[in-house]
Design a protein around this motif. Structure first.
Motif, PDB file in Angstrom:
ATOM      1  N   ARG A 145      26.677  13.507 -10.217  1.00 43.35           N
ATOM      2  CA  ARG A 145      27.516  12.543  -9.522  1.00 43.35           C
ATOM      3  C   ARG A 145      27.544  12.834  -8.019  1.00 43.35           C
ATOM      4  O   ARG A 145      27.651  13.977  -7.592  1.00 43.35           O
ATOM      5  CB  ARG A 145      28.943  12.589 -10.078  1.00 43.35           C
ATOM      6  N   ASN A 146      27.427  11.743  -7.237  1.00 48.49           N
ATOM      7  CA  ASN A 146      27.605  11.782  -5.780  1.00 48.49           C
ATOM      8  C   ASN A 146      26.564  12.625  -5.059  1.00 48.49           C
ATOM      9  O   ASN A 146      26.818  13.140  -3.968  1.00 48.49           O
ATOM     10  CB  ASN A 146      29.004  12.291  -5.401  1.00 48.49           C
ATOM     11  N   TRP A 160      22.526  15.212   0.112  1.00 48.99           N
ATOM     12  CA  TRP A 160      23.926  15.072   0.517  1.00 48.99           C
ATOM     13  C   TRP A 160      24.843  15.136  -0.694  1.00 48.99           C
ATOM     14  O   TRP A 160      24.474  14.707  -1.787  1.00 48.99           O
ATOM     15  CB  TRP A 160      24.169  13.749   1.241  1.00 48.99           C
ATOM     16  N   ASN A 161      26.056  15.631  -0.462  1.00 51.84           N
ATOM     17  CA  ASN A 161      27.158  15.489  -1.405  1.00 51.84           C
ATOM     18  C   ASN A 161      28.080  14.406  -0.853  1.00 51.84           C
ATOM     19  O   ASN A 161      28.848  14.628   0.082  1.00 51.84           O
ATOM     20  CB  ASN A 161      27.916  16.807  -1.566  1.00 51.84           C
ATOM     21  N   VAL A 162      27.963  13.222  -1.420  1.00 48.80           N
ATOM     22  CA  VAL A 162      28.720  12.084  -0.896  1.00 48.80           C
ATOM     23  C   VAL A 162      30.213  12.277  -1.106  1.00 48.80           C
ATOM     24  O   VAL A 162      31.035  11.802  -0.313  1.00 48.80           O
ATOM     25  CB  VAL A 162      28.218  10.777  -1.549  1.00 48.80           C
ATOM     26  N   GLY A 163      30.593  12.985  -2.162  1.00 46.05           N
ATOM     27  CA  GLY A 163      32.016  13.176  -2.434  1.00 46.05           C
ATOM     28  C   GLY A 163      32.731  13.966  -1.373  1.00 46.05           C
ATOM     29  O   GLY A 163      33.926  13.761  -1.146  1.00 46.05           O
ATOM     30  N   SER A 164      32.029  14.855  -0.693  1.00 47.79           N
ATOM     31  CA  SER A 164      32.647  15.635   0.376  1.00 47.79           C
ATOM     32  C   SER A 164      32.073  15.314   1.749  1.00 47.79           C
ATOM     33  O   SER A 164      32.590  15.797   2.764  1.00 47.79           O
ATOM     34  CB  SER A 164      32.468  17.138   0.097  1.00 47.79           C
ATOM     35  N   GLY A 165      30.981  14.518   1.796  1.00 48.34           N
ATOM     36  CA  GLY A 165      30.381  14.160   3.072  1.00 48.34           C
ATOM     37  C   GLY A 165      29.631  15.286   3.741  1.00 48.34           C
ATOM     38  O   GLY A 165      29.399  15.236   4.951  1.00 48.34           O
ATOM     39  N   THR A 405      35.982   8.424  -3.755  1.00 51.07           N
ATOM     40  CA  THR A 405      36.887   9.102  -2.831  1.00 51.07           C
ATOM     41  C   THR A 405      36.142  10.268  -2.197  1.00 51.07           C
ATOM     42  O   THR A 405      35.453  11.029  -2.875  1.00 51.07           O
ATOM     43  CB  THR A 405      38.140   9.620  -3.554  1.00 51.07           C
ATOM     44  N   VAL A 406      36.279  10.383  -0.900  1.00 54.71           N
ATOM     45  CA  VAL A 406      35.632  11.448  -0.142  1.00 54.71           C
ATOM     46  C   VAL A 406      36.687  12.475   0.222  1.00 54.71           C
ATOM     47  O   VAL A 406      37.653  12.160   0.931  1.00 54.71           O
ATOM     48  CB  VAL A 406      34.942  10.895   1.119  1.00 54.71           C
TER      49      VAL A 406
END
Length: 765
Positions: A145-146, A160-165, A405-406
């Motif tokens: 995920r993400n 990238w880890n989209v969840g944490s940006g 959600t980030v």
């Protein structure tokens, strides 16, 4: 007895493609014209996204699948990029999340509303900045995920880890040239890339190493594509040395020779491969082509089996491929494409002909579902997992999607903790003084001046005071300051240092109901600095001055004792408002009034000057007109006298000539006589003209100059008309002469010869 099998048995041998009706297409879509070899379209079971033309940046349109027909030009788009969008990709685990890469060197992730866009979407959920050149490839991780992969023209691949940006992995030195494509394998442990250096590489993103590499997979200079198949093999498309399009199948364990390679045609469009892992069918769509070729991948030679070709009239500018979850299983639909025309998006359905209406288990095995088997942290830790499969027997029912959600990590948390520990240590060691930003090396007892930005409460208090003073000075040209009973110009609120910085200070209850503006400030126990709003005198302007004073040792000890107690609030008398007049507003008003008066006077002066000039011009015309009449009447006798003088002179010359001929005894020649006669006639005509002119002048003595000009223009027009009538006559010059004389008649028939006729005409004239 054994029979030889002539035709290969396959359940996909009779697959055919069919375009939907015109009313089920998406019309009036301005597809992007960017010269980038991307599909320009992405589809999932809820939405279809198309990269479109946009002025002043990049945009793409997101449409619900049910919104067919003509799309209004004002339909909202996703338009947060400052450069053209190059690639888009839907998240496989959330049908409302889409990623986009652009020429502005950024990757943005967007959350689409459940029912589609109702207004232009400008703000992304997260913006990922890590590339130095344009980003042309974005693709999601299939099982984590993400997790998002992006590749740009800077030859860098970023995970990238989209969840944490945040950026998980960065691969910089593996590609010496531009990257054409990137594709994950089935479980997301590896990915393969096709590069401009004609090499195909298989990389491990967590280790940052190249596992396998094949140089010159296709010898042509045109772009290549490479994708992972479900069994781990690599399928590539490219060009040969003779610029013929090729497809090849490779075994990652042995990349020396391809398992299979086929040459297709000599077109120059890049082949975009779309792979269905459930049926092992590869669809090849060439940009600029009007056909779709599809092949079945098997373990039998020749391993890549050609099935059929879908041919249409119009070329395709891009193509979108629907996942298995969005197909209609009741109609035996195994694939659906969204073909991009210049102004339209046309769905194309691939169907296997079956007579039964029941669910076909062999066509629809369990497929990957939307639920991810692991999180991004698990994948980073080294875990791999296959996709979670779902059955399509009862059809796919989409579940409610959760919002993206980030949660960014606070990079200042460690620094804050360290500064807090240092502050506590400094407070324990120092004798009689505490500081907001304590340091162990700071000497005790030395006052420290702190910038308002170092304390959030002090900073916001400063802004509040400044804003209130500006508003009051602009609205009423007065400065309102609070006066406490002791006569000070400010009201102070003390706070305990044990209270957190970002916690709001509780308000004190007010005894009066009058609406007064309260200006609060935070006073530090160590410095006891106060913010004062001071009005300027007639020679100075308004300013906000921060003052600081040191306290006595006894007071400092009292302050240190008060830090261990709770926050105490004391009731005070209601603040008295003292109004001090401000001179700046008065000066500005006076200047504006003087400027307005000056403009009014300037307008009045110019208006009177203009009227005066017009009146002067009228008076001058009144004076000149009688003077012209008088001059004309005075000059008329002189004009007649000069004419009579000339006539007498001519007569005297004629008499002298005749007397000279008589004395010599010679008669005057005929030509001379005729000339004299003609001169006499001309003189008579001139006299007549002079008489008529004098009559005209005498008749125009009382006329205006405009009337004279009008009469002269009419005379000129009559003369021109007379000349035109003379030219239009059929008799030519002689006919005009006869008409002018009125007495001679031209007739060549009556005259005996031409010479006599001409002499008669001249005599008659």
């Amino acid at each position: 007895m054994s029979f030889r099998r002539v035709v290969r048995q396959s359940k996909f041998r009779h697959v055919f493609g069919q375009a939907v009706k015109a009313d089920q297409c998406y019309d009036d879509i301005r597809v992007s014209r960017v010269t980038w070899d991307s599909s320009f379209c992405a589809v999932n079971p809820k939405f279809v996204a198309v990269i479109v033309e946009a002025s002043g940046g990049g945009a793409f349109m997101v449409l619900p699948l049910s919104k067919t027909g003509r799309i209004d030009k004002s339909y909202p788009t996703v338009c947060g990029h400052t450069g053209p969008v190059l690639d888009i990709d839907w998240c496989p685990h959330n049908d409302e999340v889409i990623a986009s890469g652009s020429e502005d060197c950024t990757v943005k992730v967007w959350q689409i509303p459940e029912n589609g866009l109702v207004a232009p979407l400008v703000e992304p959920v997260v913006s990922l900045e890590g590339h130095s050149k344009r980003v042309g490839i974005v693709t999601w991780h299939p099982t984590a995920r993400n997790v998002l992969l992006s590749a740009g023209c800077d030859n860098v691949v970023v995970i990238w880890n989209v969840g944490s940006g945040e950026e998980l992995f960065r691969l910089e030195d593996q590609h010496p040239d531009m990257i054409y494509s990137a594709s994950w394998n089935r479980d997301g442990s590896l990915f393969c890339t096709a590069c401009k250096d004609k090499s195909v590489r298989i990389l491990d993103p967590r280790r940052g190493t190249v596992i396998k590499e094949k140089e010159k997979a296709h010898e042509g200079a045109r772009p290549m594509r490479a994708i992972f198949l479900s069994d781990g093999k690599v399928f590539t498309t490219g060009f040969s040395r003779m610029s013929e399009r090729q497809l090849a199948l490779w075994d990652p364990n042995n990349l020396d020779e391809p398992i299979a390679i086929q040459e297709m045609d000599s077109s120059n469009g890049v082949l975009l491969p779309f792979y269905d892992p459930d049926t092992n069918v590869v669809y090849l769509c060439g940009k600029g082509d009007s056909s779709i070729r599809y092949f079945e991948i098997t373990d039998e030679a020749p391993y890549v089996h050609f099935l059929n070709t879908y041919i249409s009239k119009d070329p395709q500018r891009g193509m979108g491929f629907m996942s298995k979850r969005g197909l209609d299983v009741n109609k035996c639909e195994i694939a659906r494409f969204y073909k991009l025309h210049e102004r339209k998006c046309e769905p194309i359905i691939m169907t296997v002909p079956r007579k039964s209406d029941l669910f076909q288990d062999d066509l629809y095995p369990d497929t990957a579902g939307p639920e991810p088997p692991m999180e991004a942290e698990d994948w980073v830790a080294g875990r791999d997992a296959m996709p979670l499969l779902i059955s399509l027997k009862d059809g796919y029912v989409p579940s409610k999607q959760r919002d993206l959600t980030v949660t960014r990590k606070n990079v200042l948390s460690k620094a804050t903790a360290s500064s807090a520990s240092a502050a506590s240590g400094g407070a324990a060691k120092s004798s009689g003084s505490t500081h907001l930003s304590a340091a162990a090396s700071h000497p005790a007892g030395v006052p420290t001046v702190h910038h308002p930005g170092s304390n959030p409460a002090m900073f916001f208090a400063t802004i509040l005071i400044t804003f209130s003073v500006m508003v009051n000075s602009q609205s009423s040209n007065k400065i309102d300051t609070l006066i406490d009973p002791a006569g000070n110009a400010t009201t102070t609120v003390s706070s305990s240092p044990a209270q957190p910085m970002n916690q709001s200070v509780p308000k004190e209850p007010s005894s009066s109901e009058s609406s007064t503006t309260q200006i609060s400030k935070v006073q530090s126990p160590s410095t006891q600095s106060t913010f004062q709003a001071i009005s300027t005198s007639s020679t100075t302007t308004k300013s906000i001055v921060t003052t600081k004073r040191e306290t006595s040792p006894k007071k400092q000890n009292n302050v240190m004792q008060s830090t261990n107690t709770k926050l105490k609030t004391t009731s005070r008398k209601p603040a008295e408002i003292k109004t001090i007049p401000s001179e700046r507003g008065t000066i500005i008003i006076i200047v504006l009034i003087l400027l307005l008066i000056f403009l009014i006077l300037l307008f009045v002066f110019s208006y009177r000057l203009l009227n005066k000039r017009t009146k002067n011009a009228y008076c001058v015309s009144k004076l000149i007109h009688p003077m012209q009449q008088r001059v004309t009447t005075l000059l008329s006798p002189f004009m007649t006298a000069s004419t009579s003088r000339e006539e007498l002179h001519d007569e005297q010359e004629d008499e002298d000539t005749e007397s000279s001929y008589k004395q010599q005894g010679v008669h005057a020649p005929k030509g001379q006589e005729s000339g004299e006669e003609s001169d006499v006639e001309n003189n008579d005509n001139n006299n007549d003209n002079l008489d008529s002119d004098s009559d005209d002048y005498s008749s125009m003595d009382g006329c205006d100059l405009r009337e004279r000009a009008k009469l002269m223009m009419e005379a000129d027009e009559e003369e021109k008309a007379r000349q035109k009538r003379g030219q239009a006559g059929e008799g030519g010059l002689l006919a005009d002469i006869h008409a002018f004389s009125g007495s001679a008649v031209w007739s060549e028939e009556k005259s005996e010869d031409g010479a006599k006729g001409s002499e008669a005409d001249i005599t008659a004239l």
